[in-house]
Motif scaffolding. Sequence first.
Motif, PDB file in Angstrom:
ATOM      1  N   TYR A  74       0.819  -1.206   0.000  1.00 17.88           N
ATOM      2  CA  TYR A  74       0.000   0.000   0.000  1.00 17.88           C
ATOM      3  C   TYR A  74       0.861   1.268   0.000  1.00 17.88           C
ATOM      4  N   ALA A  75       1.934   1.263   0.786  1.00 20.05           N
ATOM      5  CA  ALA A  75       2.789   2.456   0.861  1.00 20.05           C
ATOM      6  C   ALA A  75       3.415   2.766  -0.486  1.00 20.05           C
ATOM      7  N   LEU A  76       3.929   1.728  -1.144  1.00 19.54           N
ATOM      8  CA  LEU A  76       4.557   1.916  -2.449  1.00 19.54           C
ATOM      9  C   LEU A  76       3.537   2.383  -3.482  1.00 19.54           C
ATOM     10  N   LEU A  77       2.354   1.796  -3.439  1.00 18.85           N
ATOM     11  CA  LEU A  77       1.283   2.183  -4.368  1.00 18.85           C
ATOM     12  C   LEU A  77       0.884   3.635  -4.153  1.00 18.85           C
ATOM     13  N   LEU A  78       0.763   4.046  -2.898  1.00 10.09           N
ATOM     14  CA  LEU A  78       0.373   5.423  -2.591  1.00 10.09           C
ATOM     15  C   LEU A  78       1.449   6.417  -3.017  1.00 10.09           C
ATOM     16  N   ILE A  79       2.716   6.038  -2.884  1.00 10.36           N
ATOM     17  CA  ILE A  79       3.797   6.915  -3.342  1.00 10.36           C
ATOM     18  C   ILE A  79       3.667   7.164  -4.841  1.00 10.36           C
ATOM     19  N   VAL A  80       3.383   6.104  -5.596  1.00 11.79           N
ATOM     20  CA  VAL A  80       3.228   6.242  -7.042  1.00 11.79           C
ATOM     21  C   VAL A  80       1.994   7.082  -7.370  1.00 11.79           C
ATOM     22  N   PHE A  81       0.891   6.867  -6.647  1.00  9.37           N
ATOM     23  CA  PHE A  81      -0.312   7.692  -6.847  1.00  9.37           C
ATOM     24  C   PHE A  81       0.003   9.168  -6.608  1.00  9.37           C
ATOM     25  N   LEU A  82       0.756   9.454  -5.540  1.00  7.61           N
ATOM     26  CA  LEU A  82       1.068  10.844  -5.200  1.00  7.61           C
ATOM     27  C   LEU A  82       2.032  11.465  -6.211  1.00  7.61           C
ATOM     28  N   LEU A  83       2.960  10.678  -6.726  1.00  3.25           N
ATOM     29  CA  LEU A  83       3.839  11.185  -7.780  1.00  3.25           C
ATOM     30  C   LEU A  83       3.028  11.511  -9.029  1.00  3.25           C
ATOM     31  N   GLY A  84       2.042  10.668  -9.319  1.00  6.22           N
ATOM     32  CA  GLY A  84       1.175  10.944 -10.453  1.00  6.22           C
ATOM     33  C   GLY A  84       0.283  12.147 -10.226  1.00  6.22           C
ATOM     34  N   LEU A 215      -5.548  14.991   0.237  1.00  4.42           N
ATOM     35  CA  LEU A 215      -4.439  14.389   0.977  1.00  4.42           C
ATOM     36  C   LEU A 215      -4.464  14.813   2.443  1.00  4.42           C
ATOM     37  N   SER A 216      -4.723  16.090   2.696  1.00  3.13           N
ATOM     38  CA  SER A 216      -4.765  16.597   4.069  1.00  3.13           C
ATOM     39  C   SER A 216      -5.876  15.930   4.878  1.00  3.13           C
ATOM     40  N   MET A 217      -7.041  15.754   4.258  1.00  3.88           N
ATOM     41  CA  MET A 217      -8.171  15.129   4.950  1.00  3.88           C
ATOM     42  C   MET A 217      -7.884  13.664   5.285  1.00  3.88           C
ATOM     43  N   VAL A 218      -7.312  12.937   4.316  1.00  3.34           N
ATOM     44  CA  VAL A 218      -7.011  11.520   4.560  1.00  3.34           C
ATOM     45  C   VAL A 218      -5.890  11.380   5.588  1.00  3.34           C
TER      46      VAL A 218
END
Length: 307
Positions: A74-84, A215-218
């Motif tokens: 999940y952490a790796l996936l979220l990093i990629v989502f945030l980079l996108g 992002l802030s809310m989550v």
Amino acid sequence: MIANFFSKTKPATIFSIAALLFVYYFTATFLLHFEELSIQFLIKRIGFFILLGVFLMIVNFIVKKNKLTKDNLYALLLIVFLLGTYPEAMFSYRIVLTNMVLIFGFRKIYSLRSGLDTKLKLFDACFWIGIATLLYSWSIFYLLLVYVGMIIHQKLTVKNLFIPIVGFVAPILIYFTYCLYFEDAAFFYNKFNYEINLDFSSYRLLNLLIPVIFLSMVLLWSLLKVTPKVLSVRNNFKFSWDVLINHLLISAVIVLLAPTKNGSELFFLILPSAVIISNLVHLTKSKIFRNLILYGFLLISVFVYFL
């Protein structure tokens, strides 16, 4: 469902994350940062994509080694989502290289939990932070994270108090000597230009405003939901969680003070944010909410190109 697919570390999931990063990076390249097509252009872009891939591998190693999350991606996936979501973060060479250097320092800070080779880890962490400071002056703030880590892991002694300073100064003195030898001391002093930019007008644009709000809310939800559960259990993870929160706060300060406000500065927030939110995803019992969180980041990372 997406949450179930990335709940285990498997070759298929790792390949999917690499493919997703590829799509984000080269979509942003041709839509936002396209130059005249040439061999040099392709080599530069492919080389930088590989650098981002290496960054992800090191992050994954640190997360697994220090048990910052459970056995999932999940952490790796979220990093990629945030980079996108913040594509400019992938194209600021200075910020990406700075975070590439910082990741080696963070590795030492989080591994203080083991209690092994503490003095060497403190020196190494600050040595890397010193190099990062030469690349991006505001990285100096991460020195605070080293001392916070010492306090949280109960490693604060008189000797340990000065080791980080020595580690931090060492690469700076080496670089100063180099500049002095080539009679370019002014270039060295310019490395410590702490320009502050408090103009957040760029954040009024929807392609930054909506993702930052989401992002802030989550993140807030993650901190409120996960922190009580972490503190109620007696294990070493609660110490790592305290370090993570301080990592997030220091990164937020750097983002607020950063001289450039185009979204690239948000790279500093990506690592701690992704790890914190991944723990929320893991601890959420409802499969629907797990998927909603991940699909929310996925959809926003796509829609930013239409805002």
